[in-house]
Design a protein around this motif. Structure first.
Motif, mmCIF file in Angstrom:
data_model
loop_
_atom_site.group_PDB
_atom_site.id
_atom_site.type_symbol
_atom_site.label_atom_id
_atom_site.label_comp_id
_atom_site.label_asym_id
_atom_site.label_seq_id
_atom_site.Cartn_x
_atom_site.Cartn_y
_atom_site.Cartn_z
ATOM 1 N N SER A 19 0.847 -1.204 0.000
ATOM 2 C CA SER A 19 0.000 0.000 0.000
ATOM 3 C C SER A 19 0.876 1.245 0.000
ATOM 4 C CB SER A 19 -0.891 0.021 1.236
ATOM 5 O OG SER A 19 -0.092 0.275 2.385
ATOM 6 N N PHE A 20 0.273 2.391 -0.307
ATOM 7 C CA PHE A 20 1.038 3.651 -0.287
ATOM 8 C C PHE A 20 1.571 3.933 1.106
ATOM 9 C CE2 PHE A 20 -1.886 4.663 -3.969
ATOM 10 C CZ PHE A 20 -0.886 4.655 -4.933
ATOM 11 N N ASP A 21 0.760 3.625 2.132
ATOM 12 C CA ASP A 21 1.183 3.940 3.496
ATOM 13 C C ASP A 21 2.409 3.142 3.919
ATOM 14 O OD1 ASP A 21 -0.599 5.927 4.058
ATOM 15 O OD2 ASP A 21 -2.190 4.526 4.655
ATOM 16 N N GLY A 24 -6.028 10.097 -6.192
ATOM 17 C CA GLY A 24 -7.169 9.196 -5.989
ATOM 18 C C GLY A 24 -6.876 7.746 -6.359
ATOM 19 N N TRP A 25 -5.635 7.365 -6.445
ATOM 20 C CA TRP A 25 -5.275 5.993 -6.778
ATOM 21 C C TRP A 25 -5.422 5.100 -5.548
ATOM 22 C CZ3 TRP A 25 -0.122 8.094 -9.100
ATOM 23 C CH2 TRP A 25 -0.384 8.668 -10.338
ATOM 24 N N THR A 26 -5.699 3.838 -5.794
ATOM 25 C CA THR A 26 -5.963 2.964 -4.640
ATOM 26 C C THR A 26 -4.704 2.284 -4.097
ATOM 27 O OG1 THR A 26 -6.561 1.275 -6.243
ATOM 28 C CG2 THR A 26 -8.388 2.443 -5.172
ATOM 29 N N GLU A 27 -3.795 1.934 -4.978
ATOM 30 C CA GLU A 27 -2.610 1.207 -4.512
ATOM 31 C C GLU A 27 -1.445 1.409 -5.474
ATOM 32 O OE1 GLU A 27 -3.898 -2.868 -4.482
ATOM 33 O OE2 GLU A 27 -3.992 -2.932 -6.675
ATOM 34 N N PRO A 28 -0.233 1.065 -5.042
ATOM 35 C CA PRO A 28 0.913 1.177 -5.953
ATOM 36 C C PRO A 28 0.753 0.196 -7.112
ATOM 37 C CG PRO A 28 1.656 0.835 -3.677
ATOM 38 C CD PRO A 28 0.173 0.612 -3.689
ATOM 39 N N THR A 29 1.261 0.558 -8.278
ATOM 40 C CA THR A 29 1.320 -0.421 -9.362
ATOM 41 C C THR A 29 2.392 -1.449 -8.976
ATOM 42 O OG1 THR A 29 3.052 0.720 -10.604
ATOM 43 C CG2 THR A 29 0.776 1.387 -11.067
ATOM 44 N N PHE A 30 2.464 -2.560 -9.707
ATOM 45 C CA PHE A 30 3.399 -3.633 -9.327
ATOM 46 C C PHE A 30 4.832 -3.130 -9.297
ATOM 47 C CE2 PHE A 30 0.285 -6.227 -12.090
ATOM 48 C CZ PHE A 30 -0.708 -6.016 -11.152
ATOM 49 N N ILE A 31 5.153 -2.341 -10.318
ATOM 50 C CA ILE A 31 6.541 -1.866 -10.427
ATOM 51 C C ILE A 31 6.852 -0.890 -9.287
ATOM 52 C CG2 ILE A 31 6.167 0.089 -12.027
ATOM 53 C CD1 ILE A 31 8.845 -2.344 -12.770
ATOM 54 N N GLN A 32 5.843 -0.147 -8.866
ATOM 55 C CA GLN A 32 6.046 0.769 -7.738
ATOM 56 C C GLN A 32 6.168 -0.003 -6.428
ATOM 57 O OE1 GLN A 32 2.527 3.158 -8.230
ATOM 58 N NE2 GLN A 32 3.408 4.331 -9.932
ATOM 59 N N ALA A 33 5.321 -1.031 -6.280
ATOM 60 C CA ALA A 33 5.312 -1.817 -5.035
ATOM 61 C C ALA A 33 6.696 -2.384 -4.737
ATOM 62 C CB ALA A 33 4.289 -2.950 -5.157
ATOM 63 N N GLN A 44 7.102 -1.981 -19.070
ATOM 64 C CA GLN A 44 6.605 -1.209 -20.213
ATOM 65 C C GLN A 44 6.146 0.159 -19.737
ATOM 66 O OE1 GLN A 44 6.318 -2.439 -23.315
ATOM 67 N NE2 GLN A 44 6.502 -4.648 -23.026
ATOM 68 N N THR A 45 6.095 1.102 -20.672
ATOM 69 C CA THR A 45 5.443 2.383 -20.394
ATOM 70 C C THR A 45 3.980 2.076 -20.100
ATOM 71 O OG1 THR A 45 6.969 3.600 -21.758
ATOM 72 C CG2 THR A 45 4.824 4.603 -21.453
ATOM 73 N N GLY A 46 3.443 2.734 -19.115
ATOM 74 C CA GLY A 46 2.063 2.450 -18.730
ATOM 75 C C GLY A 46 2.003 1.641 -17.444
ATOM 76 N N SER A 47 3.168 1.205 -16.978
ATOM 77 C CA SER A 47 3.205 0.378 -15.762
ATOM 78 C C SER A 47 3.351 1.234 -14.506
ATOM 79 C CB SER A 47 4.392 -0.589 -15.849
ATOM 80 O OG SER A 47 5.589 0.154 -16.039
ATOM 81 N N GLY A 48 3.459 2.539 -14.692
ATOM 82 C CA GLY A 48 3.665 3.433 -13.546
ATOM 83 C C GLY A 48 5.142 3.579 -13.216
ATOM 84 N N LYS A 49 5.993 3.351 -14.199
ATOM 85 C CA LYS A 49 7.430 3.361 -13.905
ATOM 86 C C LYS A 49 7.986 4.769 -13.678
ATOM 87 C CE LYS A 49 8.966 2.941 -18.673
ATOM 88 N NZ LYS A 49 9.552 4.224 -19.036
ATOM 89 N N THR A 50 7.351 5.775 -14.272
ATOM 90 C CA THR A 50 7.893 7.133 -14.082
ATOM 91 C C THR A 50 7.909 7.495 -12.594
ATOM 92 O OG1 THR A 50 6.867 7.647 -16.203
ATOM 93 C CG2 THR A 50 7.743 9.504 -14.938
ATOM 94 N N LEU A 51 6.797 7.222 -11.921
ATOM 95 C CA LEU A 51 6.781 7.530 -10.485
ATOM 96 C C LEU A 51 7.680 6.586 -9.697
ATOM 97 C CD1 LEU A 51 3.107 8.530 -9.660
ATOM 98 C CD2 LEU A 51 5.134 9.981 -9.736
#
Ligand code: AMP
Length: 421
Positions: free
Chosen positions: A109-111, A127-136, A153-160
């Motif tokens: 989770s973000f927390d 307003g997102w619910t949880e980290p994407t897999f790559i973020q997690a 891939q782009t679109g996986s939330g890799k920038t953040l």
């Protein structure tokens, strides 16, 4: 347990307030002079053909370099207490694989990440619910100061995945002084990607008053130079333009401690390797380096091994090369006993009307010989090739196959490449 303490315990700077903890040294290398890396007049007529030829490789005297902090991570108790089975289940469900020594566990989770409030506020607003897999998995890796390879891939939330740890990293470094270049450098292949990354940096950097500058080719240099001169903690750049600006002394990488190479595979495809080498050479060797790529070919791997130290790697989704979509792929999972029958049926189908050429790959040399013998007994014109065959024999077999004199070639992976020639 809230973890604001995690992020303020390194004598870092609270961007809304003042320095905390011990006194920090001034800027790296101090002074306000720019262009220390051999720039010789911007816009000067270029006689050289090699990118960045006028850039000298700095001599790094690590004993004299100001130290910097790059580990800002403390595991949340929920992460510490999570069972290995739960983590394994997460990896399997999300198709994540990780590699590397002491790889930090993922967060769910973000927390659990322990981002400071100035990051969390902006995250909550999305307003997102949880980290994407790559973020997690990527956030714990990057926040703990590790070098990271991310295959996503782009679109996986890799920038953040790389930008939020970059923001935390910057907030724990001394302020930029006049003449300092960026603390975080993001090298990208295209202008479009540079602009996208810049938008993210602007949105998430605002709460801690971080500035970013976007430099790319095909646009006037003037405004980019002015932005650089005004000072920006984050620079997002395409390789060619960055080299030009470095050569001209309009910026420098003396303060850079967080380096991101985004879409590395694409940069190599576009022929940017010499430029990337030149740029990386300008950044202190004990930097934190993060390399992102959509695929993981040998060339990208070699680059990672050269530029990253003791890295941890995360792959999301398919690991290897992508399948060619113009080829129909059929996977038939069957038992060992079923194979001869299924192969015969398949060959009858393939060879039915005209003699289509067929390649059969097997794992071992023994199996290669055995299968060929059996097929010939069944009347198929099969030849085989493997590592124990002499070169003249291999050449003869390939010749027979190419000429269509033998329509079926059974092979081990010695023949996995180069048959198309
Ligand atoms: P990227 O792979 O960085 O290009 O991101 C793809 C998109 O995902 C962007 O539009 C982001 O705003 C969005 N995004 C990033 N992180 C999350 C998240 N945790 N939940 C939902 N969307 C996200």
């Amino acid at each position: 347990m809230r973890r604001s303490s995690t992020f303020s315990s390194f004598g870092g700077r609270d961007r809304q307030g003042n320095m905390s903890g011990g006194a920090r040294g001034g800027g790296f290398g101090g002074g306000s002079s720019r262009g220390g890396f051999g720039g010789s007049g911007f816009g000067a007529q270029r006689k050289n053909t090699q990118p960045g030829e006028r850039l000298r490789k700095p001599k790094w005297d690590m004993a004299k370099m100001p130290r910097f902090e790059k580990n800002f991570y403390t595991e949340h108790p929920a992460v510490v207490n999570r069972s290995p089975q739960e983590i394994q289940k997460f990896y399997i469900e999300k198709q994540i694989t990780v590699k590397g020594r002491n790889c930090p566990r993922p967060v769910f989770s973000f927390d659990e990440v322990g981002f400071p409030d100035y990051v969390m506020e902006t995250l909550r607003r999305q307003g997102w619910t949880e980290p994407t897999f790559i973020q997690a998995q990527g956030w714990p890796m990057a926040l703990s100061g590790r070098d990271v390879v991310g295959i996503a891939q782009t679109g996986s939330g890799k920038t953040l995945s790389f930008m939020l740890p970059a923001i935390v990293h910057i907030n724990h470094q001394p302020y930029l002084e006049r003449g300092d270049g960026p603390i975080c450098l993001v090298v990208v292949p295209t202008r479009e990607l540079a602009q996208q990354v810049s938008e993210v940096a602007t949105e998430f950097g605002a709460s801690s008053k971080l500035r970013n500058v976007c430099v790319y080719g095909g646009a006037p240099k003037g405004p980019q130079i002015r932005d650089l001169e005004r000072g920006a903690e984050i620079c997002i750049a395409t390789p060619g333009r960055l080299i030009d600006l470095l050569e001209a002394g309009k910026t420098n990488l003396r303060r850079c401690t967080y380096l991101v190479l985004d879409e590395a595979d694409r940069m190599l495809d576009m022929g940017f390797e010499p430029q990337i080498r030149k740029i990386v050479e300008q950044v202190r060797p004990d930097r934190q380096t993060l390399m992102w790529s959509a695929t993981w070919p040998k060339e990208v791997k070699l680059l990672a091994e050269e530029f990253l130290h003791d890295y941890v790697q995360i792959n999301v989704g398919a690991l290897q090369l992508h399948a060619n979509h113009n080829i129909l792929q059929i996977v038939d999972v069957c038992s060992e006993e079923e194979k001869p029958f299924k192969l015969n049926r398949l060959l009858e189908e393939i060879m039915g009307e005209k003699e289509n050429k067929t390649l059969i790959f097997v794992e071992t040399k023994r199996k290669c010989d055995e299968l060929t013998r059996r097929m010939r007994k069944d009347g198929w014109q099969a030849v085989c090739i493997h590592g124990d065959k002499s070169q003249p024999e291999r050449d003869w077999v390939l010749h027979e196959f190419r000429q269509g004199k033998a329509a079926i070639l059974v092979a081990t992976d010695v023949a996995s490449r180069g048959l198309g020639r």
